[in-house]
Design an enzyme around this catalytic site. Structure first.
Site, PDB file in Angstrom:
ATOM      1  N   ASP A 146      -6.908   3.165  -2.971  1.00  0.00           N
ATOM      2  CA  ASP A 146      -7.903   2.473  -2.131  1.00  0.00           C
ATOM      3  C   ASP A 146      -9.195   3.291  -2.046  1.00  0.00           C
ATOM      4  O   ASP A 146     -10.190   2.835  -1.479  1.00  0.00           O
ATOM      5  CB  ASP A 146      -7.348   2.114  -0.744  1.00  0.00           C
ATOM      6  CG  ASP A 146      -6.949   3.326   0.072  1.00  0.00           C
ATOM      7  OD1 ASP A 146      -6.929   4.446  -0.477  1.00  0.00           O
ATOM      8  OD2 ASP A 146      -6.640   3.161   1.275  1.00  0.00           O
ATOM      9  N   SER A 147      -9.197   4.485  -2.664  1.00  0.00           N
ATOM     10  CA  SER A 147     -10.439   5.245  -2.832  1.00  0.00           C
ATOM     11  C   SER A 147     -11.476   4.399  -3.582  1.00  0.00           C
ATOM     12  O   SER A 147     -12.670   4.693  -3.538  1.00  0.00           O
ATOM     13  CB  SER A 147     -10.176   6.545  -3.596  1.00  0.00           C
ATOM     14  OG  SER A 147      -9.487   6.285  -4.792  1.00  0.00           O
ATOM     15  N   GLU A 186      -1.895  15.632   0.212  1.00  0.00           N
ATOM     16  CA  GLU A 186      -3.354  15.734   0.067  1.00  0.00           C
ATOM     17  C   GLU A 186      -3.917  16.802   1.012  1.00  0.00           C
ATOM     18  O   GLU A 186      -3.646  16.786   2.225  1.00  0.00           O
ATOM     19  CB  GLU A 186      -4.033  14.378   0.340  1.00  0.00           C
ATOM     20  CG  GLU A 186      -5.553  14.483   0.198  1.00  0.00           C
ATOM     21  CD  GLU A 186      -6.279  13.151  -0.001  1.00  0.00           C
ATOM     22  OE1 GLU A 186      -5.611  12.107  -0.090  1.00  0.00           O
ATOM     23  OE2 GLU A 186      -7.513  13.182  -0.085  1.00  0.00           O
ATOM     24  N   LYS A 231       1.983   2.411  -2.691  1.00  0.00           N
ATOM     25  CA  LYS A 231       1.866   3.657  -1.924  1.00  0.00           C
ATOM     26  C   LYS A 231       1.406   3.340  -0.500  1.00  0.00           C
ATOM     27  O   LYS A 231       0.540   2.473  -0.323  1.00  0.00           O
ATOM     28  CB  LYS A 231       0.874   4.624  -2.589  1.00  0.00           C
ATOM     29  CG  LYS A 231       0.639   5.900  -1.764  1.00  0.00           C
ATOM     30  CD  LYS A 231      -0.029   7.001  -2.567  1.00  0.00           C
ATOM     31  CE  LYS A 231      -1.519   6.894  -2.691  1.00  0.00           C
ATOM     32  NZ  LYS A 231      -2.254   6.868  -1.412  1.00  0.00           N
ATOM     33  N   ASP A 276      -2.121   1.142  -4.128  1.00  0.00           N
ATOM     34  CA  ASP A 276      -2.235   1.520  -2.721  1.00  0.00           C
ATOM     35  C   ASP A 276      -2.216   0.296  -1.813  1.00  0.00           C
ATOM     36  O   ASP A 276      -2.883  -0.709  -2.102  1.00  0.00           O
ATOM     37  CB  ASP A 276      -3.596   2.211  -2.492  1.00  0.00           C
ATOM     38  CG  ASP A 276      -3.461   3.681  -2.189  1.00  0.00           C
ATOM     39  OD1 ASP A 276      -2.353   4.140  -1.865  1.00  0.00           O
ATOM     40  OD2 ASP A 276      -4.487   4.375  -2.295  1.00  0.00           O
ATOM     41  N   GLU A 323       0.308   5.351   3.311  1.00  0.00           N
ATOM     42  CA  GLU A 323      -0.041   6.625   3.957  1.00  0.00           C
ATOM     43  C   GLU A 323       0.766   6.783   5.248  1.00  0.00           C
ATOM     44  O   GLU A 323       0.982   5.817   5.966  1.00  0.00           O
ATOM     45  CB  GLU A 323      -1.537   6.652   4.286  1.00  0.00           C
ATOM     46  CG  GLU A 323      -2.413   6.669   3.053  1.00  0.00           C
ATOM     47  CD  GLU A 323      -3.898   6.831   3.381  1.00  0.00           C
ATOM     48  OE1 GLU A 323      -4.237   7.064   4.559  1.00  0.00           O
ATOM     49  OE2 GLU A 323      -4.705   6.715   2.446  1.00  0.00           O
TER      50      GLU A 323
HETATM   51  O1  KIV Z   1      -6.820   6.340  -2.854  1.00  0.00           O
HETATM   52  C1  KIV Z   1      -6.614   7.296  -3.606  1.00  0.00           C
HETATM   53  O2  KIV Z   1      -7.285   7.482  -4.629  1.00  0.00           O
HETATM   54  C2  KIV Z   1      -5.555   8.224  -3.241  1.00  0.00           C
HETATM   55  C3  KIV Z   1      -5.474   9.503  -4.010  1.00  0.00           C
HETATM   56  C4  KIV Z   1      -6.584  10.373  -3.581  1.00  0.00           C
HETATM   57  C5  KIV Z   1      -4.149  10.161  -3.889  1.00  0.00           C
HETATM   58  O3  KIV Z   1      -4.807   7.967  -2.360  1.00  0.00           O
END
Ligand code: KIV
Length: 272
Positions: A49-50, A187, A118, A88, A120
């Site tokens: 989600d970055s 992280e 994924k 994510d 968090e």
């Molecule tokens: O969103 C993302 O790119 C991430 C990585 C930094 C692990 O969660």
């Protein structure tokens, strides 16, 4: 059961089996073209989600909608044929209830055909991780600096700087592993803590700013390519892609203005 096509794609259990073995290589990707290149070299690709910050210009990952993750997840799946693709779950799409988490994670799995999702969070998400894995959804966990918690942390800060903060992070790691996560992203965690967690868990740890002690590493692709305007100190820039793009665009602009491009005999046929 008959099978129409056999996939040779890496699976979530295969990533778990790599615990303590050759380091696991991972990168983020948000598009078909970069995924196709990364696919030749990495074990898994994260549609992180970055992307909200890196390619859509948001100040944090919080505004990213589920539909955007699905759109980019589908693009990455079209580009990558071997790597495990992990998508994510964005902020607000899984925290409310087990039912909400399953409904949205199942949508991601069905609509992108990715191999895992994924989420968090450590202890606070352990029940949800258990609920999802019990229902056929492989889950990668993410602890330490969790960017969706940025407003609670008060910024992007290294976690576990003082020893009194270690126990909570270690409990998070144990909770997600016990809940059935197939791997966990650490992280921005100080090296001795990352080492301790990596030793204590039966699942692989994937570090980002968490030292070489982890079982694998992940970076945001644009950061390691030298395409991001600002990167955290731990990032090594393996390329100068931002500079290469600028050089090419300025050369193109010069040629258009000088009328030296396009050449009049150009056709639309593909080059060899
Ligand atoms: O969103 C993302 O790119 C991430 C990585 C930094 C692990 O969660």
């Amino acid at each position: 059961m008959s099978v129409q096509k056999m996939s040779k794609r890496i699976t979530a259990p295969e990533i778990t089996d790599r615990k303590g073995g050759a380091p696991i290589v991972a990168l983020t990707s948000y598009h078909a073209h970069t995924a196709a290149i990364a696919d030749k070299y990495v074990d898994f690709i994260l549609v992180g989600d970055s992307l909200g910050m890196v390619m859509h210009g948001f100040d944090s990952t919080l505004p990213v909608p589920l539909d955007l993750m699905i759109l980019h997840g589908r693009a990455v799946m079209r580009g990558a044929k071997q790597a495990l693709v992990v998508v994510d779950m964005p902020f607000g799409s899984y925290e409310e209830s087990h039912a909400q988490a399953f409904r949205n994670a199942a949508r991601v799995m069905k609509e992108t055909e990715c191999g895992a999702i994924k989420v968090e969070g450590g202890k606070r998400m352990a029940d949800t991780i258990h609920f999802l894995t019990e229902r056929g959804i492989p889950v990668m966990a993410h602890i330490g600096l969790t960017p969706q918690f940025i407003n609670v942390f008060g910024g992007f800060k290294t976690q576990g700087r003082t020893r009194d903060k270690w126990a909570a992070i270690e409990e998070d790691a144990k909770a997600v592993a016990d809940a059935g996560a197939f791997a966990v992203v650490l992280e921005a965690i100080v090296e001795p803590l990352a080492k301790k967690i990596t030793k204590s868990l039966a699942i692989p740890t994937i570090g980002i700013g968490a030292s070489a002690a982890c079982d694998g590493q992940i970076l945001v692709m644009e950061d390691m390519l030298g395409l991001s305007p600002r990167v955290p100190k731990f990032v090594k820039e393996f390329g100068e892609v931002g500079k290469a793009i600028e050089k090419a665009i300025s050369a193109y602009a010069d040629e258009v203005r000088a009328r030296t491009f396009p050449l009049s005999e150009n056709t639309y046929e593909m080059k060899d």
